[in-house]
Design an enzyme around this catalytic site. Structure first.
Site, mmCIF file in Angstrom:
data_model
loop_
_atom_site.group_PDB
_atom_site.id
_atom_site.type_symbol
_atom_site.label_atom_id
_atom_site.label_comp_id
_atom_site.label_asym_id
_atom_site.label_seq_id
_atom_site.Cartn_x
_atom_site.Cartn_y
_atom_site.Cartn_z
ATOM 1 N N TRP A 1 7.192 -0.799 -8.245
ATOM 2 C CA TRP A 1 8.272 -1.348 -7.413
ATOM 3 C C TRP A 1 9.543 -1.504 -8.242
ATOM 4 O O TRP A 1 10.641 -1.198 -7.789
ATOM 5 C CB TRP A 1 7.833 -2.690 -6.825
ATOM 6 C CG TRP A 1 8.857 -3.322 -5.927
ATOM 7 C CD1 TRP A 1 9.106 -3.029 -4.610
ATOM 8 C CD2 TRP A 1 9.776 -4.365 -6.284
ATOM 9 N NE1 TRP A 1 10.126 -3.823 -4.130
ATOM 10 C CE2 TRP A 1 10.553 -4.651 -5.132
ATOM 11 C CE3 TRP A 1 10.011 -5.089 -7.459
ATOM 12 C CZ2 TRP A 1 11.551 -5.626 -5.131
ATOM 13 C CZ3 TRP A 1 11.013 -6.059 -7.457
ATOM 14 C CH2 TRP A 1 11.762 -6.319 -6.295
ATOM 15 N N ALA B 1 -3.501 1.521 12.576
ATOM 16 C CA ALA B 1 -4.904 1.422 12.167
ATOM 17 C C ALA B 1 -5.627 0.252 12.814
ATOM 18 O O ALA B 1 -6.851 0.219 12.829
ATOM 19 C CB ALA B 1 -5.001 1.297 10.647
ATOM 20 N N ARG C 1 2.143 8.334 6.933
ATOM 21 C CA ARG C 1 2.399 8.291 8.369
ATOM 22 C C ARG C 1 3.885 8.021 8.627
ATOM 23 O O ARG C 1 4.562 7.431 7.791
ATOM 24 C CB ARG C 1 1.567 7.171 9.022
ATOM 25 C CG ARG C 1 0.072 7.410 8.992
ATOM 26 C CD ARG C 1 -0.685 6.173 9.458
ATOM 27 N NE ARG C 1 -0.456 5.054 8.569
ATOM 28 C CZ ARG C 1 -0.594 3.780 8.907
ATOM 29 N NH1 ARG C 1 -0.940 3.462 10.146
ATOM 30 N NH2 ARG C 1 -0.398 2.828 8.046
ATOM 31 N N LYS D 1 7.096 -6.515 10.703
ATOM 32 C CA LYS D 1 6.543 -5.919 9.493
ATOM 33 C C LYS D 1 7.573 -5.143 8.682
ATOM 34 O O LYS D 1 7.470 -4.998 7.476
ATOM 35 C CB LYS D 1 5.368 -4.998 9.869
ATOM 36 C CG LYS D 1 4.611 -4.414 8.682
ATOM 37 C CD LYS D 1 3.423 -3.597 9.178
ATOM 38 C CE LYS D 1 2.682 -2.961 8.011
ATOM 39 N NZ LYS D 1 3.426 -1.879 7.385
ATOM 40 N N LYS E 1 0.819 -1.220 0.000
ATOM 41 C CA LYS E 1 0.000 0.000 0.000
ATOM 42 C C LYS E 1 0.852 1.269 0.000
ATOM 43 O O LYS E 1 0.631 2.180 -0.788
ATOM 44 C CB LYS E 1 -0.937 -0.024 1.203
ATOM 45 C CG LYS E 1 -1.920 1.128 1.264
ATOM 46 C CD LYS E 1 -2.975 0.930 2.312
ATOM 47 C CE LYS E 1 -2.474 1.029 3.723
ATOM 48 N NZ LYS E 1 -1.761 -0.112 4.280
ATOM 49 N N PHE F 1 3.634 -8.859 -9.242
ATOM 50 C CA PHE F 1 4.838 -9.609 -8.886
ATOM 51 C C PHE F 1 5.302 -10.421 -10.098
ATOM 52 O O PHE F 1 4.527 -10.676 -11.033
ATOM 53 C CB PHE F 1 4.564 -10.548 -7.711
ATOM 54 C CG PHE F 1 4.551 -9.868 -6.367
ATOM 55 C CD1 PHE F 1 5.530 -10.139 -5.416
ATOM 56 C CD2 PHE F 1 3.566 -8.945 -6.034
ATOM 57 C CE1 PHE F 1 5.525 -9.523 -4.180
ATOM 58 C CE2 PHE F 1 3.552 -8.315 -4.801
ATOM 59 C CZ PHE F 1 4.543 -8.609 -3.872
ATOM 60 N N PHE G 1 -3.539 -0.539 6.915
ATOM 61 C CA PHE G 1 -4.115 -1.882 6.746
ATOM 62 C C PHE G 1 -5.237 -1.886 5.703
ATOM 63 O O PHE G 1 -5.225 -1.080 4.777
ATOM 64 C CB PHE G 1 -4.569 -2.455 8.087
ATOM 65 C CG PHE G 1 -3.426 -2.682 9.047
ATOM 66 C CD1 PHE G 1 -2.329 -3.456 8.679
ATOM 67 C CD2 PHE G 1 -3.420 -2.115 10.307
ATOM 68 C CE1 PHE G 1 -1.266 -3.664 9.552
ATOM 69 C CE2 PHE G 1 -2.363 -2.317 11.188
ATOM 70 C CZ PHE G 1 -1.285 -3.098 10.814
ATOM 71 N N THR H 1 4.003 1.526 -0.871
ATOM 72 C CA THR H 1 4.742 1.543 -2.131
ATOM 73 C C THR H 1 3.879 2.102 -3.253
ATOM 74 O O THR H 1 4.338 2.902 -4.078
ATOM 75 C CB THR H 1 5.217 0.120 -2.484
ATOM 76 O OG1 THR H 1 5.958 -0.406 -1.383
ATOM 77 C CG2 THR H 1 6.087 0.108 -3.719
#
Length: 560
Positions: free
Chosen positions: A413, A277, A98, A109, A75, A385, A305, A77
């Site tokens: 990415w 969150a 954030r 994480k 998210k 991916f 999230f 990224t």
């Protein structure tokens, strides 16, 4: 085919950053209004921020996601990639993120500065101490805690019942040993022993207040309204009764100014505030978002999230309280994660499995419908991916078309802004169409208990909510005491629509157990704790901290 790239930290370290003055210049911010933290970080003077009020607002774009899985969604990224993509197609855009907590960085994480060629930099600084905002927030929180115990030690003029102190200390680290403690041991000189505990800093009400305050005066007012304890006859004791709001504001005055940094492509980014969150409201600061809207044509922000948590709180708390109206929403999904929701084990995600994907699409479908409930038109960003197959992509795009939305393949990415051009064009189309008719999920005057039930039934697919009589009585007391107009901040697992993290996909007809309810009178919402969620997480068996070190050149290794 998606190219192979280096690790996030290798890419970040190779970045050619511009001086922060150059980034500010792109936004029209004069150099004299910057407070620098080295060559590539700065805070923007609050007086300058205040001078922007008369300017028109740009378009606000929310980036949210499907229910997270160990397979990853990307998210942040995608937020960075979309911001770069909008700038690439000629739009003046800022991203608002954030600040990362040290808990996930050293836990499981990882950091929150994006990934690959869609990152904000300097990555190490942002993921570690940054500009010291979290230190200021934790210190302000703990000053209030110290003032409470000190007041009791010196005679307890306010009649605080030590058994009914609701204010806890905080630490920006996952430390389960501090969840429940006994403080003030060691004799008379150390105060009155009592049960106490720590939350992680990002769960502090001070963090929520910091992110919702419109200016320093509003910050002071909200800090004074914090309820810290109750007397023996159940009367609330406020932070202002301890004269705490003044010194707390002093500790936070510099932190409240938004932080300006840049993406790998030298586009501007505000990174400010960082409530989780799953246990808090999951949005960056109002001050940063409002400032960005005055400085750019497009502002891309994220909420933590999945859309059932971060996006719901963004809409029902942040937008409700500030008048913000998003023009579009991007829902990030990966084929890998959707296959996990369809029952595929993590080690098998590299194999094509269209049937599992179709089953997992139930999760995406519910998030799409949930975002639409708020009147905000969504588009799906497929964070691609290498192992994703053409058949899987076709099935996902077809399913999204059936939901009345579009799925757009993104390769930011690996390719940076070039990988989000199509998404950027579509977001502009949606935002400029004027089709957003934002509305909150429930009205202010709906009873508190019914607000929780509405969230659970409308967004989680639950059949009902349940709670012990003690908890139901608390709802009734808060309603009677005049807090019935407050919105709800649900604290629950991020890994499922239910409170059982093992229930993937889109479970329905489950019951949501409400374990506890807390009044955040300064933040002006009720925190409703559901299931087994913890406000102080713990470290995993093998924490990320085990792999973080300095190499022979004095550079950080292992941070991601």
């Amino acid at each position: 085919m998606i190219k192979k790239v280096g690790s996030d930290i290798e890419i970040a370290r190779a970045a050619k950053m511009q001086p922060v003055e150059k980034i500010a210049e792109k936004l029209g911010i004069p150099e004299k209004h910057l407070f620098r933290y080295g060559p590539s970080k700065a805070k923007v003077d609050l007086h300058y921020v205040d001078s922007l009020k008369s300017r028109p607002d740009g378009k606000l774009i929310l980036v949210t996601a499907i229910t997270p899985t160990p397979a990853g969604e990307g998210k942040t990224t995608t937020t960075v990639g979309l911001g770069d993509g909008l700038n690439r197609i000629g739009k003046k855009a800022i991203i608002c993120l954030r600040e990362p907590s040290l808990g996930p960085c050293f836990g499981v994480k990882g950091g929150a500065a994006g990934g690959g060629y869609a990152q904000v930099v300097p990555m190490e600084d942002i993921n570690l101490h940054f500009t010291g905002d979290f230190h200021a927030i934790g210190t302000a929180n703990n000053l209030l805690a110290a003032l409470i115990d000190n007041h009791i030690y010196w005679g307890n003029e306010l009649g605080i019942d030590p058994r009914r102190i609701s204010w806890r200390r905080v630490l920006d680290m996952n430390d389960r040993a501090l969840r429940s403690i006994v403080s003030s041991l060691g004799g008379v000189a150390n105060g009155y022993p009592r049960e106490d505990g720590f939350d992680i800093t990002v769960a502090s009400e001070v963090m929520a207040i910091f992110c919702l305050a419109s200016d320093l005066d509003d910050l002071t007012r909200r800090l004074g309204n914090i309820i810290v304890a109750y007397t023996r006859d159940r009367k609330p004791v406020y932070a202002r009764d301890l004269k705490a709001e003044g010194p707390m504001t002093v500790l936070l005055k510099d932190a409240l100014a938004p932080n300006l940094v840049q993406t790998l492509e030298n586009n501007p980014a505000f990174i400010h505030g960082g409530p989780f969150a799953n246990i808090a409201h999951g949005c960056n600061s109002v001050i940063a978002t409002r400032s960005a809207l005055k400085l750019a044509d497009y502002v891309v922000t994220e909420a933590g999230f999945g859309a059932d948590l971060g996006a719901e709180k963004f809409f029902d708390i942040k937008c409700r309280k500030t008048g913000l109206k998003p023009s579009a929403a991007v829902i990030v999904a990966t084929i890998r994660a959707l296959k996990m929701h369809g029952g595929v084990a993590k080690e098998d995600l590299g194999k094509e499995n269209v049937e599992a994907l179709k089953k997992g699409l139930e999760n995406l479908a519910r998030h799409v419908e949930n975002v639409k409930r708020f009147g905000v038109p969504p588009v799906v960003a497929i964070n691609r991916f290498v192992a994703d197959t053409d058949a899987e992509l076709a099935a996902l795009k077809q399913a999204c078309a059936g939901l009345g939305t579009e799925a757009i393949e993104c390769t930011h990415w690996a390719d940076g802004s070039a990988g989000t051009e199509a998404l950027a064009h579509r977001v502009v189309q949606i935002a400029e169409s004027g089709k957003s008719s934002f509305q909150t999920l429930y009205p202010d005057d709906m009873p508190l208990w019914d607000k929780v039930r509405t969230i659970a039934k409308s967004l989680y697919g639950a059949s009902d909510i349940i709670a012990d009589k003690k908890v139901r009585d608390q709802f009734a007391e808060f309603q009677k005491a005049g807090f019935g107009h407050y919105p709800i901040c649900v604290a629950k697992t991020q890994y499922s629509f239910s409170t059982d993290s093992n229930l993937k996909g889109a479970p329905s007809n489950h019951v949501v157990p409400v374990r506890e309810v807390k009044l955040s009178a300064g933040a002006e919402f009720l925190v409703v704790i559901c299931g087994e969620i913890m406000t102080m997480p713990g470290l995993p068996k093998v924490p990320s901290a085990n792999h973080i070190k300095l190499n022979a050149q004095g550079e950080v290794e292992g941070l991601f």
